[in-house]
Scaffold this motif. Structure first.
Motif, PDB file in Angstrom:
ATOM      1  N   GLN A 154       1.049  -1.181   0.084  1.00  0.00           N
ATOM      2  CA  GLN A 154      -0.115   0.007   0.176  1.00  0.00           C
ATOM      3  C   GLN A 154       0.805   1.152  -0.237  1.00  0.00           C
ATOM      4  O   GLN A 154       0.237   2.553   0.006  1.00  0.00           O
ATOM      5  CB  GLN A 154      -1.040  -0.169   1.110  1.00  0.00           C
ATOM      6  CG  GLN A 154      -1.977  -1.172   1.258  1.00  0.00           C
ATOM      7  CD  GLN A 154      -2.883  -0.961   2.410  1.00  0.00           C
ATOM      8  OE1 GLN A 154      -2.646  -0.279   3.263  1.00  0.00           O
ATOM      9  NE2 GLN A 154      -3.782  -1.903   2.384  1.00  0.00           N
ATOM     10  N   ASN A 155       2.119   0.903  -0.028  1.00  0.00           N
ATOM     11  CA  ASN A 155       3.043   2.353  -0.185  1.00  0.00           C
ATOM     12  C   ASN A 155       4.185   1.947  -1.235  1.00  0.00           C
ATOM     13  O   ASN A 155       4.113   0.899  -1.811  1.00  0.00           O
ATOM     14  CB  ASN A 155       3.662   2.854   1.158  1.00  0.00           C
ATOM     15  CG  ASN A 155       4.315   1.813   1.849  1.00  0.00           C
ATOM     16  OD1 ASN A 155       4.939   0.832   1.208  1.00  0.00           O
ATOM     17  ND2 ASN A 155       4.420   2.158   3.181  1.00  0.00           N
ATOM     18  N   GLU A 156       5.298   2.854  -1.388  1.00  0.00           N
ATOM     19  CA  GLU A 156       6.234   2.637  -2.093  1.00  0.00           C
ATOM     20  C   GLU A 156       7.413   1.899  -1.874  1.00  0.00           C
ATOM     21  O   GLU A 156       8.251   1.657  -2.571  1.00  0.00           O
ATOM     22  CB  GLU A 156       6.609   3.820  -2.987  1.00  0.00           C
ATOM     23  CG  GLU A 156       7.089   4.971  -1.707  1.00  0.00           C
ATOM     24  CD  GLU A 156       7.222   6.355  -2.662  1.00  0.00           C
ATOM     25  OE1 GLU A 156       7.337   6.676  -3.635  1.00  0.00           O
ATOM     26  OE2 GLU A 156       6.542   7.318  -1.805  1.00  0.00           O
ATOM     27  N   PHE A 157       7.322   1.073  -0.597  1.00  0.00           N
ATOM     28  CA  PHE A 157       8.225   0.680   0.203  1.00  0.00           C
ATOM     29  C   PHE A 157       8.401  -0.852  -0.287  1.00  0.00           C
ATOM     30  O   PHE A 157       7.530  -1.516  -0.529  1.00  0.00           O
ATOM     31  CB  PHE A 157       8.473   0.984   1.401  1.00  0.00           C
ATOM     32  CG  PHE A 157       8.942   2.033   2.203  1.00  0.00           C
ATOM     33  CD1 PHE A 157      10.288   1.939   2.315  1.00  0.00           C
ATOM     34  CD2 PHE A 157       8.320   3.083   2.342  1.00  0.00           C
ATOM     35  CE1 PHE A 157      11.137   3.339   2.823  1.00  0.00           C
ATOM     36  CE2 PHE A 157       8.765   4.282   2.909  1.00  0.00           C
ATOM     37  CZ  PHE A 157      10.270   4.224   2.864  1.00  0.00           C
ATOM     38  N   ASN A 158       9.648  -1.509  -0.535  1.00  0.00           N
ATOM     39  CA  ASN A 158       9.730  -2.805  -0.960  1.00  0.00           C
ATOM     40  C   ASN A 158       9.895  -3.496   0.382  1.00  0.00           C
ATOM     41  O   ASN A 158      11.064  -2.855   1.161  1.00  0.00           O
ATOM     42  CB  ASN A 158      11.024  -3.103  -1.640  1.00  0.00           C
ATOM     43  CG  ASN A 158      11.398  -4.385  -1.766  1.00  0.00           C
ATOM     44  OD1 ASN A 158      10.453  -5.493  -2.226  1.00  0.00           O
ATOM     45  ND2 ASN A 158      12.678  -4.761  -1.677  1.00  0.00           N
ATOM     46  N   PHE A 159       9.319  -4.499   0.845  1.00  0.00           N
ATOM     47  CA  PHE A 159       9.335  -5.024   2.482  1.00  0.00           C
ATOM     48  C   PHE A 159      10.219  -6.084   2.346  1.00  0.00           C
ATOM     49  O   PHE A 159      10.066  -6.993   1.691  1.00  0.00           O
ATOM     50  CB  PHE A 159       8.031  -5.255   2.839  1.00  0.00           C
ATOM     51  CG  PHE A 159       7.815  -5.797   4.123  1.00  0.00           C
ATOM     52  CD1 PHE A 159       8.204  -4.891   5.147  1.00  0.00           C
ATOM     53  CD2 PHE A 159       7.539  -7.166   4.450  1.00  0.00           C
ATOM     54  CE1 PHE A 159       8.251  -5.235   6.633  1.00  0.00           C
ATOM     55  CE2 PHE A 159       7.396  -7.350   5.929  1.00  0.00           C
ATOM     56  CZ  PHE A 159       7.677  -6.649   6.623  1.00  0.00           C
ATOM     57  N   ILE A 160      11.308  -5.939   3.314  1.00  0.00           N
ATOM     58  CA  ILE A 160      12.150  -7.083   3.516  1.00  0.00           C
ATOM     59  C   ILE A 160      12.025  -7.656   5.005  1.00  0.00           C
ATOM     60  O   ILE A 160      12.311  -6.831   5.974  1.00  0.00           O
ATOM     61  CB  ILE A 160      13.649  -6.738   3.129  1.00  0.00           C
ATOM     62  CG1 ILE A 160      13.711  -6.100   1.721  1.00  0.00           C
ATOM     63  CG2 ILE A 160      14.568  -7.823   3.570  1.00  0.00           C
ATOM     64  CD1 ILE A 160      15.085  -5.530   1.403  1.00  0.00           C
ATOM     65  N   LYS A 161      11.693  -8.865   5.277  1.00  0.00           N
ATOM     66  CA  LYS A 161      11.569  -9.226   6.578  1.00  0.00           C
ATOM     67  C   LYS A 161      12.744 -10.370   6.799  1.00  0.00           C
ATOM     68  O   LYS A 161      12.821 -11.483   5.951  1.00  0.00           O
ATOM     69  CB  LYS A 161      10.053 -10.005   6.812  1.00  0.00           C
ATOM     70  CG  LYS A 161      10.239 -10.311   8.288  1.00  0.00           C
ATOM     71  CD  LYS A 161       8.521 -10.798   8.524  1.00  0.00           C
ATOM     72  CE  LYS A 161       8.191 -10.932   9.902  1.00  0.00           C
ATOM     73  NZ  LYS A 161       6.737 -11.391  10.371  1.00  0.00           N
ATOM     74  N   LEU A 162      13.581 -10.133   7.700  1.00  0.00           N
ATOM     75  CA  LEU A 162      14.667 -11.028   8.259  1.00  0.00           C
ATOM     76  C   LEU A 162      14.468 -11.714   9.539  1.00  0.00           C
ATOM     77  O   LEU A 162      14.823 -11.024  10.485  1.00  0.00           O
ATOM     78  CB  LEU A 162      16.074 -10.411   7.881  1.00  0.00           C
ATOM     79  CG  LEU A 162      16.175  -9.655   6.651  1.00  0.00           C
ATOM     80  CD1 LEU A 162      17.431  -8.844   6.476  1.00  0.00           C
ATOM     81  CD2 LEU A 162      16.431 -10.809   5.493  1.00  0.00           C
ATOM     82  N   LEU A 163      14.115 -12.865   9.741  1.00  0.00           N
ATOM     83  CA  LEU A 163      13.837 -13.503  10.825  1.00  0.00           C
ATOM     84  C   LEU A 163      15.426 -13.902  11.395  1.00  0.00           C
ATOM     85  O   LEU A 163      16.341 -14.102  10.526  1.00  0.00           O
ATOM     86  CB  LEU A 163      12.874 -14.578  11.013  1.00  0.00           C
ATOM     87  CG  LEU A 163      11.525 -14.074  10.743  1.00  0.00           C
ATOM     88  CD1 LEU A 163      10.320 -15.361  10.491  1.00  0.00           C
ATOM     89  CD2 LEU A 163      10.835 -13.322  11.752  1.00  0.00           C
ATOM     90  N   TRP A 164      15.317 -14.441  12.536  1.00  0.00           N
ATOM     91  CA  TRP A 164      16.580 -15.089  13.003  1.00  0.00           C
ATOM     92  C   TRP A 164      17.398 -16.198  12.270  1.00  0.00           C
ATOM     93  O   TRP A 164      18.436 -16.262  12.120  1.00  0.00           O
ATOM     94  CB  TRP A 164      16.488 -15.519  14.457  1.00  0.00           C
ATOM     95  CG  TRP A 164      15.457 -16.632  14.807  1.00  0.00           C
ATOM     96  CD1 TRP A 164      14.066 -16.662  14.862  1.00  0.00           C
ATOM     97  CD2 TRP A 164      15.975 -18.017  14.688  1.00  0.00           C
ATOM     98  NE1 TRP A 164      13.688 -17.844  15.086  1.00  0.00           N
ATOM     99  CE2 TRP A 164      14.953 -18.708  14.943  1.00  0.00           C
ATOM    100  CE3 TRP A 164      16.912 -18.512  14.699  1.00  0.00           C
ATOM    101  CZ2 TRP A 164      14.753 -20.097  14.861  1.00  0.00           C
ATOM    102  CZ3 TRP A 164      17.283 -20.071  14.872  1.00  0.00           C
ATOM    103  CH2 TRP A 164      15.690 -20.746  14.795  1.00  0.00           C
ATOM    104  N   ASP A 165      16.324 -17.091  11.794  1.00  0.00           N
ATOM    105  CA  ASP A 165      16.801 -18.252  11.119  1.00  0.00           C
ATOM    106  C   ASP A 165      17.225 -17.895   9.623  1.00  0.00           C
ATOM    107  O   ASP A 165      17.442 -18.824   8.835  1.00  0.00           O
ATOM    108  CB  ASP A 165      15.692 -19.253  11.099  1.00  0.00           C
ATOM    109  CG  ASP A 165      14.435 -18.848  10.499  1.00  0.00           C
ATOM    110  OD1 ASP A 165      14.304 -17.738  10.244  1.00  0.00           O
ATOM    111  OD2 ASP A 165      13.431 -19.721  10.283  1.00  0.00           O
TER     112      ASP A 165
END
Length: 530
Positions: A209-220
């Motif tokens: 819903q915005n112009e950001f590319n979302f990066i999610k980095l969990l511990w594993d």
């Protein structure tokens, strides 16, 4: 790291490095390891993915676990951009001065590790907070301030640990305009509860819903971490620390008033209202009135034109559930009219506004309308008002102060934790997600509201704590009334649609019968017992 002996090979390497930051960093950059000293930066696959995202996307936002080397990675990416491209103005916003200086230290370590033939621009200026190059590029790191970076046109903005930056929402509004000429942004952080600007940007980015590319980095994502590592690492960590530093869990990472389990429990009970009515359709209804049931309406009153909202909750005492709710911005006297209408619809419900500055105006209007069932803290005051036909306005409603506020919020937490009262509202759930502890006081996060929370706390306190109004007493008093051959005066309820019946004047006062006058026993109202 082997040198490139010939001029021709040097040119080829320079071109290749300028096109590919992954290749450049892995082959030519060294970093300072806390235990192993100066080592080559052999990036992991998830780090390579991040670098590719930085090149591909103009705006990137990273939700990360701790100790994944992302800050070091962004420092090396900044070096790559400044060395191979002219006139790049790179700014790093950090939580404090020491963090900003540490970022520049990483930048300088990376530059020193490069072979001399690869250092195309020379360093023209250097200090603890920045580096300037002969090609016009700069890398500067500054601690958080209200005007950080506002006067500069930026090529790349890096915000480190954004969730922990004070007033990040205001800061971001100012910084965003500096990127209008084509600048890029990398925002990264571990979570720090819900409701702040970083959380909002992450949620919007994840939902595209915005112009950001979302990066999610969990511990594993780190290839050297497994379940055994996780068990060892978390052995002495609290649930909040685990959520914040390893699990990337916004809700569990903050100091929310409720636990994440209780907030999730409320979310599972959310229902779509069966009807909406009132100003801007702000009254949401989940269940209609039942003649044999008793109801309480608790209200939190605001001015009507500021940041706060006026709200009320309607509770069914017999079933211990929320049946209706209002949230909107109307003047206190018009809120009284709306409350009176809601009270009529729910069997002359007991109405209890908060007796504060604006609530006083609401109470005065309710009294002027002759609403027959207002809350008095002391029943003798209600007796006096019934038989004299006059009411002491100061004794109507719920008085909120530091002590009473703590009590009603404690009760609200208890009834939610024990599932003693059922709530259906998505608006109420949303407020509780951003209702947090600030020191010893529970309140809304900055820029958020807690008006439905306070109205709910007043309501559950009335029917769950007041011995004259709790469930056991309701049942007992009903049995007593059944033994009296007295018909209590009631006001006819209306099923008319708000928007239809008040089409000519949306705030037209409802017509209510007056209280009995002194000396008359005809039609004495026993509803106060309920």
């Amino acid at each position: 790291m082997s040198s490139v002996p010939t001029k021709n090979k040097q040119v080829k390497e320079i071109i290749r490095c300028g096109k590919d930051p992954v290749y450049f960093i892995n082959k030519y950059i060294k970093i300072q390891h806390p235990t192993r000293g100066l080592i080559g930066f052999d990036t992991y696959p998830f780090q390579n993915d991040c670098l590719e995202h930085f090149v591909e996307h103009r705006f990137n936002i990273i939700l990360k676990s701790r100790q994944l080397g992302i800050s070091t990675l962004t420092a090396c990416y900044a070096v790559w951009l400044a060395c191979f491209y002219k006139d790049k103005n790179i700014l790093v916003i950090a939580t404090k001065l020491a963090v900003a200086q540490n970022f520049i230290k990483k930048v300088k370590t990376a530059i020193r590790s490069m072979p001399s033939w690869l250092k195309l621009p020379e360093i023209s200026s250097s200090n603890k907070q920045g580096v300037e190059f002969s090609n016009g590029s700069t890398i500067k790191a500054v601690p958080t301030s209200d005007d950080a970076g506002r006067s500069e046109a930026l090529s790349l903005l890096i915000v480190d640990e954004a969730a922990f930056i004070r007033n990040f929402e205001e800061l971001w509004m100012g910084l965003y305009s500096t990127l209008s000429t084509g600048g890029r942004a990398i925002i990264l952080s571990t979570p720090n509860g819900v409701g702040d600007k970083y959380h909002e940007l992450c949620v919007q980015a994840e939902e595209q819903q915005n112009e950001f590319n979302f990066i999610k980095l969990l511990w594993d994502v780190h290839p050297e971490r497994n379940e055994e590592w996780f068990k060892t690492e978390t052995k002495n960590m609290s649930r909040k620390q685990i959520a914040q530093e390893l699990m990337c869990d916004f809700a569990a990472s903050g100091d929310t008033f409720l636990t994440v389990e209780d907030i999730d429990g409320l979310a599972r009970k959310i229902k779509t209202p069966i009807e909406r009515w009132g100003p801007d359709m702000g009254v949401w209804v989940w269940k209609y009135s039942l003649s044999e049931h008793n109801y309480i309406i608790s209200a939190d009153v605001a001015r009507g034109d500021a940041g706060d909202y006026s709200t009320f909750q309607v509770f069914d005492i017999n079933t211990s559930e929320q049946v209706a709710e209002y949230k909107g911005k109307i003047p206190p006297d018009q809120l009284a009219i709306l409350l009176a209408e809601a009270g009529k619809r729910y069997s002359n419900a007991l109405i209890c506004p908060e007796n504060n500055t604006y609530g006083y105006a609401t109470i005065m209007k309710l009294n002027e309308l002759g609403y027959p069932n207002l809350y008095f803290k002391n029943e003798k005051d209600k007796y006096a008002s019934i038989y004299s036909g006059k009411s002491d306005i100061s004794k109507i409603g719920f008085q909120t102060n530091a002590q009473s506020r703590g009590k009603i919020l404690t009760k609200l937490e208890q009834v939610i934790r024990t599932n003693s009262v059922t709530f259906y509202s998505s608006r109420f759930h949303a407020e509780l997600k951003t209702f947090v502890w600030k020191g010893k006081k529970a309140q809304a996060q900055k820029g958020k509201n807690d008006d439905l929370v306070i109205a709910s706390a007043i309501g559950v306190w009335l029917f769950d704590s007041d011995p004259k109004r709790n469930m056991q007493s309701v049942n007992l008093n009903k049995a007593m009334l059944d033994g009296f051959a007295v018909n209590s005066r009631t006001t006819k309820s209306t099923n008319a649609n708000w928007s239809h019946s008040l089409a000519k004047n949306p705030y037209k006062p409802v017509v209510l019968s007056k209280m009995p006058t002194s000396g008359s026993n005809n039609g004495v109202d026993f509803s106060w017992i309920l």
